[in-house]
Design a protein around this motif. Sequence first.
Motif, PDB file in Angstrom:
ATOM      1  N   GLN A  30       0.829  -1.206   0.000  1.00 55.86           N
ATOM      2  CA  GLN A  30       0.000   0.000   0.000  1.00 55.86           C
ATOM      3  C   GLN A  30       0.865   1.259   0.000  1.00 55.86           C
ATOM      4  O   GLN A  30       0.577   2.231  -0.713  1.00 55.86           O
ATOM      5  N   ALA A  31       1.930   1.250   0.785  1.00 53.44           N
ATOM      6  CA  ALA A  31       2.805   2.421   0.854  1.00 53.44           C
ATOM      7  C   ALA A  31       3.466   2.703  -0.491  1.00 53.44           C
ATOM      8  O   ALA A  31       3.600   3.868  -0.903  1.00 53.44           O
ATOM      9  N   LEU A  32       3.885   1.659  -1.197  1.00 53.73           N
ATOM     10  CA  LEU A  32       4.479   1.862  -2.521  1.00 53.73           C
ATOM     11  C   LEU A  32       3.437   2.393  -3.500  1.00 53.73           C
ATOM     12  O   LEU A  32       3.716   3.315  -4.283  1.00 53.73           O
ATOM     13  N   ALA A  40      -8.364   1.838  -2.512  1.00 54.66           N
ATOM     14  CA  ALA A  40      -8.195   2.382  -1.170  1.00 54.66           C
ATOM     15  C   ALA A  40      -9.046   1.617  -0.162  1.00 54.66           C
ATOM     16  O   ALA A  40      -8.582   1.288   0.944  1.00 54.66           O
ATOM     17  N   GLN A  41     -10.280   1.323  -0.539  1.00 59.22           N
ATOM     18  CA  GLN A  41     -11.152   0.566   0.351  1.00 59.22           C
ATOM     19  C   GLN A  41     -10.651  -0.865   0.545  1.00 59.22           C
ATOM     20  O   GLN A  41     -10.712  -1.421   1.649  1.00 59.22           O
ATOM     21  N   ALA A  42     -10.133  -1.453  -0.532  1.00 65.76           N
ATOM     22  CA  ALA A  42      -9.632  -2.829  -0.449  1.00 65.76           C
ATOM     23  C   ALA A  42      -8.419  -2.907   0.471  1.00 65.76           C
ATOM     24  O   ALA A  42      -8.310  -3.822   1.302  1.00 65.76           O
ATOM     25  N   VAL A  91      -6.609  -8.957  -3.001  1.00 67.33           N
ATOM     26  CA  VAL A  91      -5.213  -8.806  -3.390  1.00 67.33           C
ATOM     27  C   VAL A  91      -5.072  -8.934  -4.905  1.00 67.33           C
ATOM     28  O   VAL A  91      -4.385  -8.134  -5.561  1.00 67.33           O
ATOM     29  N   ASP A  92      -5.745  -9.926  -5.471  1.00 71.79           N
ATOM     30  CA  ASP A  92      -5.648 -10.144  -6.920  1.00 71.79           C
ATOM     31  C   ASP A  92      -6.273  -8.992  -7.698  1.00 71.79           C
ATOM     32  O   ASP A  92      -5.749  -8.575  -8.739  1.00 71.79           O
ATOM     33  N   LYS A  93      -7.368  -8.458  -7.206  1.00 73.92           N
ATOM     34  CA  LYS A  93      -8.048  -7.372  -7.916  1.00 73.92           C
ATOM     35  C   LYS A  93      -7.206  -6.097  -7.885  1.00 73.92           C
ATOM     36  O   LYS A  93      -7.127  -5.371  -8.889  1.00 73.92           O
ATOM     37  N   ILE A  94      -6.579  -5.801  -6.736  1.00 70.28           N
ATOM     38  CA  ILE A  94      -5.681  -4.633  -6.681  1.00 70.28           C
ATOM     39  C   ILE A  94      -4.572  -4.802  -7.716  1.00 70.28           C
ATOM     40  O   ILE A  94      -4.244  -3.875  -8.464  1.00 70.28           O
TER      41      ILE A  94
END
Length: 362
Positions: free
Chosen positions: A274-276, A298-300, A335-338
């Motif tokens: 998320q930070a990256l 962001a919600q995920a 995770v996969d969708k992000i």
Amino acid sequence: MPRLAPVVCLLVCAVLLLQAGGAFAARSYPEMTMRVIDTYVVPRFDALAKASAALHADLKSACGGKPGGIDAAREAFRRTALAWAGVEFLRFGPMAVTGRPERFSFWPDTRGVMQRQMRRLLAQRDASVLDPDAIAEKSAAIQGLPALEFLLWNAKHPLGASETEEQKYRCALAVAIAGNLSQLARELAVGWDGESGWRRRMLDAGPQNPRYKGETEPPADFARALITGLRMIQDWQVVPLIEAEAKPGKRPRLPFMRSELSADYLAASIASAQALYEAMRLADDVPRDKVWMPQWIAQAFARLEAEAPDAVQLEPVKQQDPERARRLRFLRFHVDKIRTLVGRELAPLAGLMIGFNELDGD
């Protein structure tokens, strides 16, 4: 008048590109690269170097008989492992040298290579590996965090004040492994931020640069690293839980199970991804019809942060739990969708060409 037609056409096309998502044309790719390196990459490699240096020092003190030394060493191990989660998937540049990721943490280890080699090493008491420089030339399986975890969390052979030859050897080996980790971490930190480090190479993109010919290529490496990291979280941490849940009595194979850091490690891995993502600012200036994508991401990430650690269960389950199975599928989906939205939508919208990813079977 006909001569004006091409100019008018160009102006119309430019307006349409901006409206349809051509906002990446206004991006400063060197600024993006510098921001990611200075706010994300360098601080995390510095943190890894500091944590591993403290681990080495604490282990030397513990093996010297310092009261409470092993507890301090275990806490230092925890900090080092979680710091590793912050950089594990940045597998280009300094990390691509001499198999450094595998040497720092030999995982996944589906065949139990580390345990076999460590047991053989301990049985033989090979003195040639009791030096960080010497162990660096040996098998990656005995060099890094899993091997050190094997020594630090062993109820039958606890580390500490050494009395027998076996205890002395185990402590000396632990100190050597920690020294190797500290040396590796220093090399990685210098490899990024040293005078001729990867930071300068990425910021000097151009025809004369042997790796980065254009300004979009350095941030594209970061986008690929993010996609790699998400795939590693999915395949190495979430999928083993799903497979274990489907087979009652099966124990999952997760990173750092001996030290009971698996849940914390999963949380740290997600937080680092998320930070990256946020450091790259891939959500900036997306076209109106794509705004839902960064909002969903962001919600995920927020839901993963809240729910992922609770899904980690190290002991084998006695019977299938439909609710837990649903939660694990939820983790894998998010995770996969992000990963898919970043790789196929947001990165291309930002003008970054991703291409094939080493851990992505797409």
